[in-house]
Design a protein around this motif. Structure first.
Motif, PDB file in Angstrom:
ATOM      1  N   SER A   1      -1.982   8.208   5.234  1.00 30.86           N
ATOM      2  CA  SER A   1      -3.289   7.347   4.949  1.00 30.86           C
ATOM      3  C   SER A   1      -4.315   8.537   4.899  1.00 30.86           C
ATOM      4  CB  SER A   1      -3.523   6.459   5.930  1.00 30.86           C
ATOM      5  OG  SER A   1      -3.294   7.038   7.236  1.00 30.86           O
ATOM      6  N   ALA A   2      -4.061   9.517   4.054  1.00 32.45           N
ATOM      7  CA  ALA A   2      -5.184  10.533   3.802  1.00 32.45           C
ATOM      8  C   ALA A   2      -4.969  10.753   2.423  1.00 32.45           C
ATOM      9  CB  ALA A   2      -4.619  11.926   4.628  1.00 32.45           C
ATOM     10  N   LEU A   3      -6.239  10.421   1.669  1.00 32.66           N
ATOM     11  CA  LEU A   3      -6.024  10.438   0.497  1.00 32.66           C
ATOM     12  C   LEU A   3      -6.211  11.808  -0.269  1.00 32.66           C
ATOM     13  CD1 LEU A   3      -8.779   7.613  -0.417  1.00 32.66           C
ATOM     14  CD2 LEU A   3      -6.542   7.211  -0.093  1.00 32.66           C
ATOM     15  N   ASP A   4      -5.137  11.947  -1.265  1.00 32.26           N
ATOM     16  CA  ASP A   4      -4.889  13.384  -1.672  1.00 32.26           C
ATOM     17  C   ASP A   4      -5.864  13.127  -3.111  1.00 32.26           C
ATOM     18  OD1 ASP A   4      -3.184  14.838  -0.276  1.00 32.26           O
ATOM     19  OD2 ASP A   4      -1.423  13.577  -0.975  1.00 32.26           O
ATOM     20  N   GLU A   5      -6.782  14.189  -2.939  1.00 32.07           N
ATOM     21  CA  GLU A   5      -7.990  14.247  -4.267  1.00 32.07           C
ATOM     22  C   GLU A   5      -8.194  15.651  -4.395  1.00 32.07           C
ATOM     23  OE1 GLU A   5     -10.057   9.677  -3.087  1.00 32.07           O
ATOM     24  OE2 GLU A   5     -11.032  11.837  -2.624  1.00 32.07           O
ATOM     25  N   ARG A   6      -8.637  15.828  -5.676  1.00 35.32           N
ATOM     26  CA  ARG A   6      -9.233  17.380  -6.025  1.00 35.32           C
ATOM     27  C   ARG A   6     -10.653  17.117  -6.036  1.00 35.32           C
ATOM     28  NH1 ARG A   6      -5.600  20.337  -4.556  1.00 35.32           N
ATOM     29  NH2 ARG A   6      -6.285  22.084  -5.987  1.00 35.32           N
ATOM     30  N   GLU A   7     -11.353  18.192  -5.799  1.00 37.73           N
ATOM     31  CA  GLU A   7     -12.792  18.126  -5.668  1.00 37.73           C
ATOM     32  C   GLU A   7     -13.702  17.974  -6.714  1.00 37.73           C
ATOM     33  OE1 GLU A   7     -16.144  21.617  -4.471  1.00 37.73           O
ATOM     34  OE2 GLU A   7     -14.111  21.972  -3.981  1.00 37.73           O
ATOM     35  N   THR A   8     -13.198  18.593  -8.055  1.00 39.78           N
ATOM     36  CA  THR A   8     -13.775  18.121  -9.058  1.00 39.78           C
ATOM     37  C   THR A   8     -13.833  16.570  -9.587  1.00 39.78           C
ATOM     38  OG1 THR A   8     -13.185  20.420  -9.810  1.00 39.78           O
ATOM     39  CG2 THR A   8     -14.439  19.213 -11.527  1.00 39.78           C
ATOM     40  N   GLN A   9     -12.625  16.137  -9.467  1.00 39.02           N
ATOM     41  CA  GLN A   9     -12.692  14.710 -10.134  1.00 39.02           C
ATOM     42  C   GLN A   9     -13.320  13.762  -8.854  1.00 39.02           C
ATOM     43  OE1 GLN A   9      -8.547  13.259  -9.890  1.00 39.02           O
ATOM     44  NE2 GLN A   9      -9.289  11.346 -11.240  1.00 39.02           N
ATOM     45  N   ARG A  10     -13.249  14.414  -7.648  1.00 38.62           N
ATOM     46  CA  ARG A  10     -13.938  13.553  -6.437  1.00 38.62           C
ATOM     47  C   ARG A  10     -15.370  13.541  -6.571  1.00 38.62           C
ATOM     48  NH1 ARG A  10     -11.521  15.381  -2.078  1.00 38.62           N
ATOM     49  NH2 ARG A  10     -12.908  17.055  -1.744  1.00 38.62           N
ATOM     50  N   SER A  11     -15.971  14.719  -6.948  1.00 37.14           N
ATOM     51  CA  SER A  11     -17.313  14.668  -7.087  1.00 37.14           C
ATOM     52  C   SER A  11     -18.015  14.049  -8.315  1.00 37.14           C
ATOM     53  CB  SER A  11     -17.592  16.342  -7.545  1.00 37.14           C
ATOM     54  OG  SER A  11     -17.401  16.721  -8.843  1.00 37.14           O
TER      55      SER A  11
ATOM     56  N   GLY B   1       0.713  -1.204  -0.099  1.00 34.89           N
ATOM     57  CA  GLY B   1       0.076  -0.091  -0.188  1.00 34.89           C
ATOM     58  C   GLY B   1       0.811   1.299  -0.118  1.00 34.89           C
ATOM     59  N   GLY B   2       2.067   1.268   0.366  1.00 38.47           N
ATOM     60  CA  GLY B   2       2.948   2.376   0.266  1.00 38.47           C
ATOM     61  C   GLY B   2       2.429   3.689   0.940  1.00 38.47           C
ATOM     62  N   GLN B   3       1.960   4.648   0.384  1.00 38.98           N
ATOM     63  CA  GLN B   3       1.221   6.014   0.876  1.00 38.98           C
ATOM     64  C   GLN B   3       0.222   5.403   1.985  1.00 38.98           C
ATOM     65  OE1 GLN B   3       0.554   9.536  -1.467  1.00 38.98           O
ATOM     66  NE2 GLN B   3       1.356   8.541  -3.291  1.00 38.98           N
ATOM     67  N   ILE B   4      -0.604   4.738   1.773  1.00 38.62           N
ATOM     68  CA  ILE B   4      -1.665   4.522   2.804  1.00 38.62           C
ATOM     69  C   ILE B   4      -1.307   3.442   3.870  1.00 38.62           C
ATOM     70  CG2 ILE B   4      -3.394   5.042   0.830  1.00 38.62           C
ATOM     71  CD1 ILE B   4      -4.183   1.678   0.821  1.00 38.62           C
ATOM     72  N   SER B   5      -0.302   2.911   3.886  1.00 36.60           N
ATOM     73  CA  SER B   5       0.237   2.165   4.779  1.00 36.60           C
ATOM     74  C   SER B   5       1.591   2.170   5.391  1.00 36.60           C
ATOM     75  CB  SER B   5      -0.039   0.626   4.400  1.00 36.60           C
ATOM     76  OG  SER B   5       0.765   0.453   3.210  1.00 36.60           O
ATOM     77  N   SER B   6       2.441   1.469   4.670  1.00 35.78           N
ATOM     78  CA  SER B   6       3.718   1.745   5.345  1.00 35.78           C
ATOM     79  C   SER B   6       4.406   3.090   5.231  1.00 35.78           C
ATOM     80  CB  SER B   6       4.868   0.665   4.450  1.00 35.78           C
ATOM     81  OG  SER B   6       4.814   1.044   3.023  1.00 35.78           O
ATOM     82  N   GLN B   7       4.043   4.065   4.717  1.00 39.92           N
ATOM     83  CA  GLN B   7       4.521   5.290   4.617  1.00 39.92           C
ATOM     84  C   GLN B   7       3.716   6.345   5.515  1.00 39.92           C
ATOM     85  OE1 GLN B   7       5.336   6.799   0.711  1.00 39.92           O
ATOM     86  NE2 GLN B   7       5.595   4.560  -0.162  1.00 39.92           N
TER      87      GLN B   7
END
Length: 685
Positions: free
Chosen positions: A94-104, A85-91
Motif C-alpha cells: 500500500s505504497a503507490l509507485d509513481e514517477r515524479e513527472t507524471q505525478r506532478s 485491491g490487490g497491491q494496495i490491500s491483500s498484497q
C-alpha cells in the motif's frame, strides 16, 4: 508456445492422409481449441449471470469493474482473497509507485485519481504514513474499504450491478467456438467450528480452495457463471454476449484456457537485446513478496527465534552500503505515523522513529523470495501444468507450486526476526547489521494485513504468465511490447554489438532509429550515424498509459534461493533503468484463440523486460480501465475486440470511436505532446 494452425498449414498437414486419419486430426484440433469442461461432483449450487466476468480483484480487476459499472453493466467480480485491491490491500504493498513527472501533472486515469482523492479524504492527507518512497503510504485494510466503497458508488452512478465473490477461484472454463460460454468457480467458507478466513497463510489453504469437495476446513459453494440474458439477440456471428477478463495476478485464466503465453526471460533478440539468456528461461521470473507490518515500541521486545530461521538467514541483507540504515528501511514504506505533522530532517537515515509508528516491509534482499529453477519456480510452465494434470478437465489447481509459497512465507517471517535481532549481512559482511529489538510484528484479523499470521493475504506478484498477442504482418510470431519499444537504455554500448549478430544489431537500430530509420534502411546512414529516438513507440491502438522505471527483482542462480553464497542470476539486471512514458496497445490485451476474453494487469502481451515497468499501481488501473471500456464498447457495438485492430495499419473507425470514448471519460491514451516529432522526453524521469 506455437501459433494456431492456419487453414493453409492444416492443408499441408493432412495431405495424403486417410479419411480416418483426417477425422482424427480434426478432432484433435477441435479439442485443442475447445477443451472440455469437467463436470463438478455435484450440480452447481447457483448460477450467476453477468455482462462481464472479471476474474481477479486486484487493481486491474477493480478498474475493469469500475468502468464497466459506470457503463451500466452487470459485473461479476471474483477474488481469491476477501479483499479487493490487490497491491494496495491483500498484497500489502500500500505504497503507490509513481514517477515524479507524471505525478506532478496528475496525469492518471479518472478512477485512479478518484482513488487517490478518497485516500486523502479518508485520512485528511494523501500520505498518512509519511513514507519517503511514495507520496501515499497507508493501511492495507483501508485500501480495501476505500476501493470497495468506490465500486459500490460507481454501480449507483452508472446504474450498473456489482456482484462480488470473495474467497472464490475459477476451476473450469466452458470454451467452444473460440468463446468462453461459461465458467465454474468455487467459493469457500470456514466449516462449522473452524477458525475464520485468514487464520492460516495461503500455502496451507490454496490447494483446498481449488477442490470441489467440502473439507474439514472449508465448505464449498459451486457457482456457474454465464452470460446475462439479453432481450436483443447476438448482433452477428462475430460478436459475444459477454466478456471474461483475466485480471489475476499470475495469468490464471491464460494458463487454464491454454492460450499462447510466455513466462520468465525471453530469448535475446534485437527486440529484447538486454535479455540475460540467448535462449530464454521460463523459470526465472521476478521475485514475489509476502509483505508484513511491524510497529515501533518504546521498550525492547522479546523475539522468539523461528525454527526455520537459520535456513533463510544467509540470504538477508541491506543490499547496499547506502541503504544500511534501519531508520531508512523502516520509514521507506511507513504506513502509519503517530506524528504526521512532525518536520523531518532531509536525510531518511536521520528520520526519527516514534513508538506506535508502523512500517510495511517489501525488501529485495529481505522478504522477496526469488526462485529461478525448474525445481522451485512458483508459476508452473505449460509443460509443468501438463505433467501435474492441471490442463486436464477438472484438474486446475491454480498453477502455482505450493511448496514455494510456503518457503516464501517462512522467508518473510524470518526477515522480521533479522531486522529485530539479526547481526549478519549476506552482501555487506559482518559489523554492518545492528539489532533493533524495539519492534512488534503485527498479527490478528484487525492488524494492517488482516491476518492471524501477520503476512499479506496473497504475495505481491511482479510477474505472471504474459500472453502472446495475435500474429500480424509486423509481428508474425504474435504481438508483444518489447524492451526496445520503451527503454531509455544506451544500446550503443559494446555489449549489444558483441552479443547480437551483425544482422540483429542493424535490426536493433532500425527499431530504435525513429526518424532516422528510413535513411538507415536504404543505406543513406550507417548504424553509427543513426540517432535513436528519444521516446517510446507510439501505438495506433493505444488504450492506456503508464510510466515507471524498468525495475527488476531478479531470480537467484541456484536452488533454493536462500542457499548460502547464492547470487542473482547473471545478467538479469542488464535491462534495468529508466523508461520513457509508454502506452498500452489494445493488441496487448487480446489473447489468441479466444475471442471474448481480454487480459488486464501484469499478464498483457509484454516481454520480460517491458513487464518490469508495466506492473505498478497506476499502470494496472489504466489497463483495467481499458479492458472494462473495451468490453462494454464491444457489447454495445456487437463486435469482437480483435476486429478493432485486425486491419491495422489501415484506418479502423471503430477503434477510433473507442479511443475517443476513453479520452472523453478522462482515461488517457497518450501523454501530453506525444508525437514522432517530439524529442523532449528526457525530462520524464
Amino acid at each position: 508456445m506455437s501459433k494456431l494452425n492456419t487453414p493453409s498449414t492444416m492443408q499441408r498437414q493432412v495431405q495424403g492422409k486417410s479419411l480416418v486419419s483426417l477425422t482424427l486430426s480434426l478432432i484433435s484440433l477441435i479439442s485443442a481449441i475447445s477443451p472440455a469442461i469437467a463436470a463438478p461432483p455435484r450440480t452447481p449450487d447457483k448460477e450467476e449471470n453477468c455482462d462481464i466476468l472479471v476474474v481477479g480483484g486486484g487493481l486491474s480487476g477493480a478498474a475493469t469493474a469500475y468502468e464497466s459499472l459506470l457503463a451500466g453493466r452487470t459485473v461479476c467480480l471474483t477474488e481469491i482473497t476477501d479483499w479487493v485491491g490487490g497491491q494496495i490491500s491483500s498484497q500489502g504493498t500500500s505504497a503507490l509507485d509513481e514517477r515524479e513527472t507524471q505525478r506532478s501533472l496528475l496525469f492518471y486515469p479518472r478512477g485512479y485519481l478518484e482513488l487517490r482523492s478518497r485516500i486523502q479524504k479518508h485520512y485528511g492527507r494523501l500520505n498518512p504514513g509519511g513514507c519517503w518512497v511514495s507520496n501515499s503510504c497507508f493501511m492495507p485494510y483501508d485500501g480495501h474499504k476505500i476501493l470497495f466503497k468506490m465500486l459500490q458508488d460507481a454501480a449507483k452512478k452508472g446504474k450498473g450491478t456489482l456482484k462480488w465473490f470473495p474467497n472464490t477461484v475459477v476451476k473450469d472454463l466452458d470454451i467452444s467456438g473460440n468463446q468462453i460460454k461459461g465458467a465454474i468457480a468455487i467459493q469457500h467458507q470456514p466449516a462449522t467450528g473452524t477458525p475464520p478466513i485468514n487464520a492460516e497463510p495461503l500455502s496451507q489453504t490454496i490447494e483446498d480452495a481449488y477442490r470441489y469437495e467440502n473439507s474439514a476446513r472449508f465448505n464449498k459453494t459451486i457457482i456457474r457463471f454465464t452470460p446475462k440474458q439479453s432481450n436483443k439477440p447476438q448482433q452477428t456471428a462475430k460478436s459475444a454476449n459477454w466478456y471474461v477478463i483475466d485480471a489475476t495476478e499470475t495469468g490464471e485464466l491464460i494458463g487454464l484456457a491454454d492460450v499462447p503465453y510466455r513466462l520468465g526471460i525471453d530469448p535475446r533478440s534485437y527486440l529484447e537485446p538486454s535479455s540475460a539468456s540467448p535462449n530464454g528461461d521460463p523459470y526465472c521470473t521476478q521475485g514475489f513478496t509476502y509483505t508484513f507490518a511491524m510497529q515501533a515500541t518504546k521498550e525492547p521486545q522479546t523475539h522468539q527465534l523461528p525454527s526455520f530461521y537459520q535456513q533463510y538467514a544467509p540470504y538477508y541483507s541491506y543490499e547496499l552500503q547506502r541503504l544500511a540504515s534501519f531508520p531508512l528501511v523502516f520509514t521507506y514504506r511507513q504506513i502509519f505515523s503517530t506524528k504526521p505533522d512532525q518536520k523531518r530532517p532531509p536525510n531518511p537515515r536521520d528520520f526519527p522513529i516514534y513508538p506506535g509508528d508502523i512500517s510495511m516491509q517489501n525488501w529485495t534482499w529481505g522478504n522477496d523470495y526469488r526462485p529461478g529453477t525448474s525445481t522451485d519456480n512458483l508459476i508452473y510452465t505449460r509443460e509443468q501444468l501438463q505433467a501435474t494434470g492441471q490442463l486436464q478437465p477438472g484438474g486446475w489447481m491454480g498453477g502455482l507450486r505450493t511448496e514455494t509459497l510456503r518457503r516464501g512465507e517462512e522467508n518473510a517471517q524470518g526477515f522480521f526476526y533479522w531486522l529485530a535481532v539479526g547481526t549478519t549481512d549476506s552482501q555487506l559482511g559482518n559489523g554492518v547489521k545492528k539489532p533493533y529489538p524495539n519492534l512488534k510484528y503485527l498479527t490478528g484479523l484487525d492488524s494492517p494485513m488482516g491476518t492471524v499470521h501477520g503476512l499479506s493475504k496473497y504475495p505481491y506478484m511482479r510477474e505472471g504468465r504474459r500472453i502472446i498477442g495475435r500474429p500480424s504482418l509486423a509481428q508474425p510470431q504474435g504481438f508483444t511490447v518489447w524492451e526496445v519499444d520503451m527503454s531509455r537504455n544506451n544500446f550503443a554500448t559494446d555489449f549489444y554489438r558483441q552479443n547480437l549478430s551483425p544482422e540483429q544489431y542493424r535490426d536493433l537500430w532500425l527499431a530504435l532509429g525513429g526518424l532516422d530509420a528510413p535513411a538507415l534502411a536504404v543505406g543513406d546512414l550507417s548504424v553509427e550515424e543513426t540517432k535513436p529516438r528519444s521516446r517510446s513507440f507510439i501505438y495506433p491502438d493505444s488504450v492506456g498509459i503508464g510510466h515507471y522505471a524498468i525495475d527488476f527483482h531478479p531470480c537467484m542462480t541456484n536452488s533454493p534461493p536462500e542457499a548460502p553464497g547464492n547470487t542473482e542470476r547473471e545478467g538479469t539486471r542488464k535491462g534495468q533503468g529508466e523508461a520513457y512514458p509508454f502506452q498500452i496497445p489494445l493488441r496487448a490485451l487480446i489473447p489468441q484463440k479466444i475471442d471474448n476474453m481480454l487480459v488486464a494487469g501484469k499478464s498483457i502481451a509484454t516481454s520480460h523486460t517491458a513487464a518490469a515497468a508495466y506492473r505498478v499501481h497506476s499502470f494496472e488501473w489504466s489497463s483495467g480501465a481499458a479492458a472494462g471500456t473495451t468490453a462494454s464498447f464491444a457489447l454495445e457495438k456487437g463486435i469482437l475486440p480483435y476486429q478493432l485492430v485486425d486491419e491495422l495499419p489501415s484506418y479502423e473507425p471503430d477503434l477510433e470511436a473507442l479511443q475517443r470514448r476513453l479520452e472523453q471519460q478522462k482515461n488517457q491514451i497518450a501523454f501530453p505532446g506525444t508525437s514522432i516529432f517530439n524529442s523532449s522526453w528526457q525530462k520524464w524521469k
